[in-house]
Design an enzyme around this catalytic site. Structure first.
Site, PDB file in Angstrom:
ATOM      1  N   LEU A 262     -44.116  32.303 -49.704  1.00  0.00           N
ATOM      2  CA  LEU A 262     -44.262  31.459 -48.511  1.00  0.00           C
ATOM      3  C   LEU A 262     -43.003  31.545 -47.671  1.00  0.00           C
ATOM      4  O   LEU A 262     -41.888  31.554 -48.198  1.00  0.00           O
ATOM      5  CB  LEU A 262     -44.473  29.990 -48.950  1.00  0.00           C
ATOM      6  CG  LEU A 262     -44.555  28.950 -47.837  1.00  0.00           C
ATOM      7  CD1 LEU A 262     -45.923  29.002 -47.153  1.00  0.00           C
ATOM      8  CD2 LEU A 262     -44.327  27.532 -48.394  1.00  0.00           C
TER       9      LEU A 262
ATOM     10  N   ASP B 127     -43.978  12.618 -39.480  1.00  0.00           N
ATOM     11  CA  ASP B 127     -43.646  11.382 -38.759  1.00  0.00           C
ATOM     12  C   ASP B 127     -44.050  10.148 -39.565  1.00  0.00           C
ATOM     13  O   ASP B 127     -44.990  10.192 -40.343  1.00  0.00           O
ATOM     14  CB  ASP B 127     -44.363  11.392 -37.401  1.00  0.00           C
ATOM     15  CG  ASP B 127     -43.730  10.433 -36.406  1.00  0.00           C
ATOM     16  OD1 ASP B 127     -42.641   9.901 -36.694  1.00  0.00           O
ATOM     17  OD2 ASP B 127     -44.331  10.218 -35.335  1.00  0.00           O
TER      18      ASP B 127
ATOM     19  N   HIS C 246     -36.599   8.248 -44.963  1.00  0.00           N
ATOM     20  CA  HIS C 246     -36.236   9.670 -44.816  1.00  0.00           C
ATOM     21  C   HIS C 246     -36.050  10.314 -46.187  1.00  0.00           C
ATOM     22  O   HIS C 246     -36.480  11.443 -46.426  1.00  0.00           O
ATOM     23  CB  HIS C 246     -34.965   9.821 -43.983  1.00  0.00           C
ATOM     24  CG  HIS C 246     -35.107   9.289 -42.587  1.00  0.00           C
ATOM     25  ND1 HIS C 246     -36.212   9.520 -41.815  1.00  0.00           N
ATOM     26  CD2 HIS C 246     -34.274   8.520 -41.821  1.00  0.00           C
ATOM     27  CE1 HIS C 246     -36.069   8.930 -40.641  1.00  0.00           C
ATOM     28  NE2 HIS C 246     -34.897   8.314 -40.618  1.00  0.00           N
TER      29      HIS C 246
HETATM   30  C1  IPE Z   1     -41.105  13.903 -33.761  1.00  0.00           C
HETATM   31  O1  IPE Z   1     -41.105  12.591 -34.229  1.00  0.00           O
HETATM   32  C2  IPE Z   1     -39.902  14.648 -34.301  1.00  0.00           C
HETATM   33  C3  IPE Z   1     -39.933  14.964 -35.717  1.00  0.00           C
HETATM   34  C4  IPE Z   1     -40.922  14.741 -36.537  1.00  0.00           C
HETATM   35  C5  IPE Z   1     -38.755  15.616 -36.220  1.00  0.00           C
HETATM   36  P1  IPE Z   1     -40.469  11.392 -33.357  1.00  0.00           P
HETATM   37  O2  IPE Z   1     -40.705  10.160 -34.132  1.00  0.00           O
HETATM   38  O3  IPE Z   1     -39.072  11.733 -33.006  1.00  0.00           O
HETATM   39  O4  IPE Z   1     -41.350  11.464 -32.045  1.00  0.00           O
HETATM   40  P2  IPE Z   1     -41.686  10.348 -30.969  1.00  0.00           P
HETATM   41  O5  IPE Z   1     -40.384   9.792 -30.490  1.00  0.00           O
HETATM   42  O6  IPE Z   1     -42.508   9.309 -31.668  1.00  0.00           O
HETATM   43  O7  IPE Z   1     -42.484  11.057 -29.919  1.00  0.00           O
HETATM   44  C1  IPE Z   2     -39.951  11.051 -38.923  1.00  0.00           C
HETATM   45  O1  IPE Z   2     -39.992   9.668 -39.098  1.00  0.00           O
HETATM   46  C2  IPE Z   2     -38.551  11.619 -39.124  1.00  0.00           C
HETATM   47  C3  IPE Z   2     -37.920  12.051 -37.864  1.00  0.00           C
HETATM   48  C4  IPE Z   2     -38.448  11.982 -36.687  1.00  0.00           C
HETATM   49  C5  IPE Z   2     -36.588  12.612 -37.948  1.00  0.00           C
HETATM   50  P1  IPE Z   2     -39.475   8.636 -38.006  1.00  0.00           P
HETATM   51  O2  IPE Z   2     -38.028   8.370 -38.276  1.00  0.00           O
HETATM   52  O3  IPE Z   2     -39.791   9.087 -36.644  1.00  0.00           O
HETATM   53  O4  IPE Z   2     -40.349   7.360 -38.393  1.00  0.00           O
HETATM   54  P2  IPE Z   2     -41.069   6.351 -37.418  1.00  0.00           P
HETATM   55  O5  IPE Z   2     -41.859   7.154 -36.444  1.00  0.00           O
HETATM   56  O6  IPE Z   2     -39.992   5.535 -36.761  1.00  0.00           O
HETATM   57  O7  IPE Z   2     -41.962   5.543 -38.313  1.00  0.00           O
HETATM   58 MG    MG Z   3     -41.378   8.838 -35.423  1.00  0.00          MG
END
Ligand code: IPE
Ligand code: IPE
Ligand code: MG
Length: 237
Positions: free
Chosen positions: A125, A14, A31
């Site tokens: 792995l 995240d 990403h």
């Molecule tokens: C959780 O992250 C999903 C992934 C890492 C794929 P999100 O960014 O989607 O989660 P919330 O919305 O902060 O809970």
């Molecule tokens: C994690 O990063 C990737 C996915 C959830 C797909 P985010 O896109 O959620 O990044 P933030 O949380 O907005 O910083």
């Molecule tokens: Mg996120």
């Protein structure tokens, strides 16, 4: 103390969006940069002797993001499958992709089958990529499958217990995660492996996913090794 290396490490990757925003970049740049952290984490897991690494890449709820961002995320997936294939084969990494894959477009489905087929049999792995995955959906799907088998007389409903139920989950016969890592400092589960995490040790780091390195993974493992896992029993003296 738990002592050893966790057999199964699961990661909620995240913070890509915030990493990008802090640099004045579009979210998709975060990403893309996140792929580097995947590479780091896979190499670190191999070096540490972890058996299973599970990465949460795209949730059921992430389908509610803007179309352009979903597209960017799927392109990162396609790129990863293509550019990392040889390295993963060389490192002996077997890739499995778990989730509602029927929701992906044809191109991404092909990328997924390609990487799964070409890494099959890797022995260092097991890398689970969770894509279009939600734990509630996984549990409902398992219940549906068991109900179908019971209806068809293949199993006796009375025999359904936690041990049989777990076999109906995507993760089937795999050991539960010992260690759950979430990056970007969020203290929540976000519909991730609700069944399997029952006794996982949690490690939350403020580091945004694109900045996560193998050293961060080793720090999480060292922290895990200092924990006392009691599984509901009293402490050992
Ligand atoms: C959780 O992250 C999903 C992934 C890492 C794929 P999100 O960014 O989607 O989660 P919330 O919305 O902060 O809970
Ligand atoms: C994690 O990063 C990737 C996915 C959830 C797909 P985010 O896109 O959620 O990044 P933030 O949380 O907005 O910083
Ligand atoms: Mg996120």
């Amino acid at each position: 103390m738990s002592g050893g290396v966790p057999r199964h490490v699961a990661v909620i990757m995240d913070g890509n969006g915030r990493w990008a925003r802090e640099r004045g970049l579009p979210r998709h740049a975060g990403h893309l940069e996140g792929m580097k952290a995947v590479r780091e984490t896979v190499a670190g897991a191999c070096a540490a002797g972890v058996e299973v690494l599970t990465l949460f890449a795209f949730s059921t709820e992430n389908w509610k993001r803007p179309k352009t961002e979903i597209q960017a995320l799927m392109e990162v997936l396609d790129t990863f499958a293509e550019s990392e294939r040889h390295a993963l084969i060389r490192e002996g990494v077997e890739v499995r992709v778990l989730g509602e894959l029927e929701r992906l477009n044809e191109r991404s489905r092909a990328a997924v089958s390609g990487i799964v087929a070409s890494t099959r049999g890797g022995e260092t792995l097991l890398l689970n990529l969770l894509i279009s995955y939600g734990a509630r959906e996984e549990i409902a799907r398992a219940a549906r499958n068991l109900a179908r088998q019971a209806r068809d007389g293949l199993i006796d409903p009375e025999t359904i217990d936690p041990a049989t139920f777990r076999t109906a989950l995507y993760t089937g016969g795999l050991p539960d995660p010992d260690l759950l890592i979430r990056t970007s400092g969020e203290y929540r589960i976000s519909n991730f492996m609700l069944w399997q995490l029952a006794y996982a040790e949690m490690y939350i780091t403020p580091v945004y996913w694109p900045d996560f390195t193998r050293e961060d993974l080793f720090a999480a493992i060292l922290d895990y090794q200092r924990r006392e896992r009691r599984f509901g029993r009293v402490a050992a003296h």
